[in-house]
Design a protein around this motif. Structure first.
Motif, short mmCIF file in Angstrom:
data_model
loop_
_atom_site.label_atom_id
_atom_site.label_comp_id
_atom_site.label_asym_id
_atom_site.label_seq_id
_atom_site.Cartn_x
_atom_site.Cartn_y
_atom_site.Cartn_z
N LEU A 6 2.20 -6.02 2.89
CA LEU A 6 2.07 -4.72 2.58
C LEU A 6 3.05 -3.63 2.97
O LEU A 6 3.47 -3.98 4.46
N GLN B 7 -1.79 -6.00 7.75
CA GLN B 7 -0.51 -5.35 6.55
C GLN B 7 0.49 -6.13 6.69
O GLN B 7 1.16 -6.59 5.57
N TYR C 80 0.22 1.44 3.60
CA TYR C 80 -0.85 0.71 2.75
C TYR C 80 -2.34 1.20 3.08
O TYR C 80 -3.09 1.78 2.04
N GLN C 81 -2.82 1.42 4.16
CA GLN C 81 -4.08 1.38 4.45
C GLN C 81 -4.45 3.00 4.03
O GLN C 81 -5.43 3.30 3.64
#
Length: 461
Positions: free
Chosen positions: A400, A395, A404-405
């Motif tokens: 990101l 990420q 995000y995940q």
């Protein structure tokens, strides 16, 4: 006569209540030397995983020296200002630690695994490696020689050769992404200690680096350990590098890398599409998984189970250079191998699958299986500190947000069949795919010309 059993049966265990799960959230901070730190506490994970990301993109390698970032990455294990290569290896072993490094398009990454009880010792070795690397000339020469030997094997490997050809076809020759990440024989042989030292001086500094650290820190004073190790690393200030937009020519065509006498054909079909910054990424992941993510996917069901052309074929999306402004792109690809005689029939069936997908769409059952496989197994996938660390580091590399995940898993679960269909159809349009085949051109070129999937060009291996 009935004989009574003397065995005592214990009650069968029953499943407990399902507990909510979310991808672990890190804590972000910045040390006085400018190093960004993502800390993620994972109770019970006594093997701590560390990834140190250095802002040393391949696009910044000097002209004609492709591969210098890879040689630098490998040289971090070859001693420091106070330890020879042998002594450094011995200290890692005594700490129960491993240290690896590799260079990719966006960053150069050092990966450390060390027991939590020896975290300070491991981080001190990591800090010494990046702050005072010895970069001995004889070790650099050995690393260059090793890399030159690797290249020979890479070119003999059909899957690697196919990847080299696809990247070379899709991207402009002056874009670093079009050339092998670790360099070619022509560029690597020109790398010496001075080139490696110059690249190090230009790019390795705490101000543009990020450390991701995941594990159980209950028995250590984390802040104090960090301050005494990576926090003591010094360097000049600098602005982070910016990625150039990715451009590609994905007009439909076929490239055959000729391997006379080959009994099978390596197939790699690709183009570029949206990356993780795009709102359609989750739907694209879901649809691509339905197309070729597992043994029950459409490609495998037809090409492997029904036709017996292959042991397996996969479709996937792999982020390339990424940028928050939307200029980043991902490689969208289908990969596998078939016997030589089945090359044209297998490609014909692949294109039929893609056209049928566009015409009829995915089924709800395909979508549900994909969600279960991608989202349902996530808690198992992230059992280890290393798995969590790798995803957090990914990420960071792709620019990101830290959550995000977790948001991707939520989005995957919410994506319906129509969204997944639209995304995968857009990702793999039959008339916008570059097909690379590594195989016997004399045996496969003729039948391919009748498929109508693009002009066929033969190049030597």
């Amino acid at each position: 006569m009935t004989i009574a059993s003397a065995m005592t049966f214990h009650p069968r265990p029953e499943a407990g209540e399902a507990t909510p799960w979310a991808f672990p959230a890190p804590t972000r901070s910045v040390l006085p030397n400018g190093l960004t730190v993502l800390r993620c506490d994972r109770p019970g994970q006594k093997l701590v995983a560390v990834q140190l990301l250095l802002d040393a993109p391949l696009a910044d390698e000097p002209a004609g020296l492709d591969g210098v970032a890879t040689i630098l990455a490998r040289a971090f294990n070859e001693g420091t200002a106070t330890l020879t290569a042998e002594e450094f290896a011995g200290e890692l072993e005594r700490a129960g630690a491993t240290l690896d490094a590799h260079a990719d398009h966006m960053v150069l990454t050092l990966s450390l695994d060390v027991p939590a009880s020896r975290l300070e010792r491991g981080l001190r070795l990591l800090a010494d490696a990046v702050s005072t690397p010895a970069l001995p000339a004889d070790e650099i020469e050995r690393l260059v020689a090793n890399r030159l030997d690797e290249i020979v094997h890479e070119l003999a490997n059909p899957s690697r050769r196919a990847a080299f050809a696809l990247y070379g076809e899709l991207f402009p020759a002056d874009d670093r992404i079009s050339r092998p990440r670790a360099g070619t024989a022509d560029t690597v042989k020109g790398i010496d200690r001075a080139a490696v030292a110059d690249f190090y001086a230009a790019h390795v500094r705490p101000a543009t680096a990020t450390a991701v650290i995941v594990g159980d820190f209950s028995a250590v004073d984390f802040d104090a350990v960090l301050a005494d190790t990576l926090g003591a690393w010094t360097g000049t200030p600098a602005e982070p590098s910016t990625a150039a937009p990715v451009t590609a020519d994905d007009s439909g065509r076929v490239i055959i890398v000729d391997r006379p006498g080959s009994v099978q054909t390596q197939v790699l079909i690709g183009r570029v599409g949206p990356d993780r910054h795009d709102d359609t990424w989750a739907a694209q992941v879901l649809g691509t998984y339905c197309l070729g993510g597992t043994l029950t996917s459409r490609l495998d069901r037809v090409l492997r189970e029904e036709k017996g052309y292959t042991y397996g074929v996969r479709a996937f999306a792999q982020p390339l250079r990424s940028a928050a402004d939307g200029s980043g792109r991902a490689m969208l690809a289908i990969s596998g191998s078939v016997d030589t005689e089945s090359t044209a029939p297998a490609l014909a069936d692949t294109w039929t699958i893609l056209r049928d997908l566009a015409a009829g769409g995915l089924t709800d059952e395909e979508r549900d299986i994909a969600v279960q496989n991608l989202v349902g197994v996530a808690p198992l996938r992230y059992e280890t500190a290393g798995a969590v660390c790798s995803t957090l580091a990914d990420q960071v590399e792709q620019g990101l947000p830290d959550d995000y995940q977790a948001q991707v898993y939520r989005r995957l679960a919410e994506t319906d069949t129509a969204e997944a269909t639209a995304a995968v159809v857009a990702a793999f349009p039959p008339d916008r795919l570059v097909t690379v085949l590594v195989g016997d051109a004399a045996a496969i070129a003729g039948p391919l010309k009748d498929l109508g999937i693009g002009e066929v060009t033969v190049v030597s291996a």
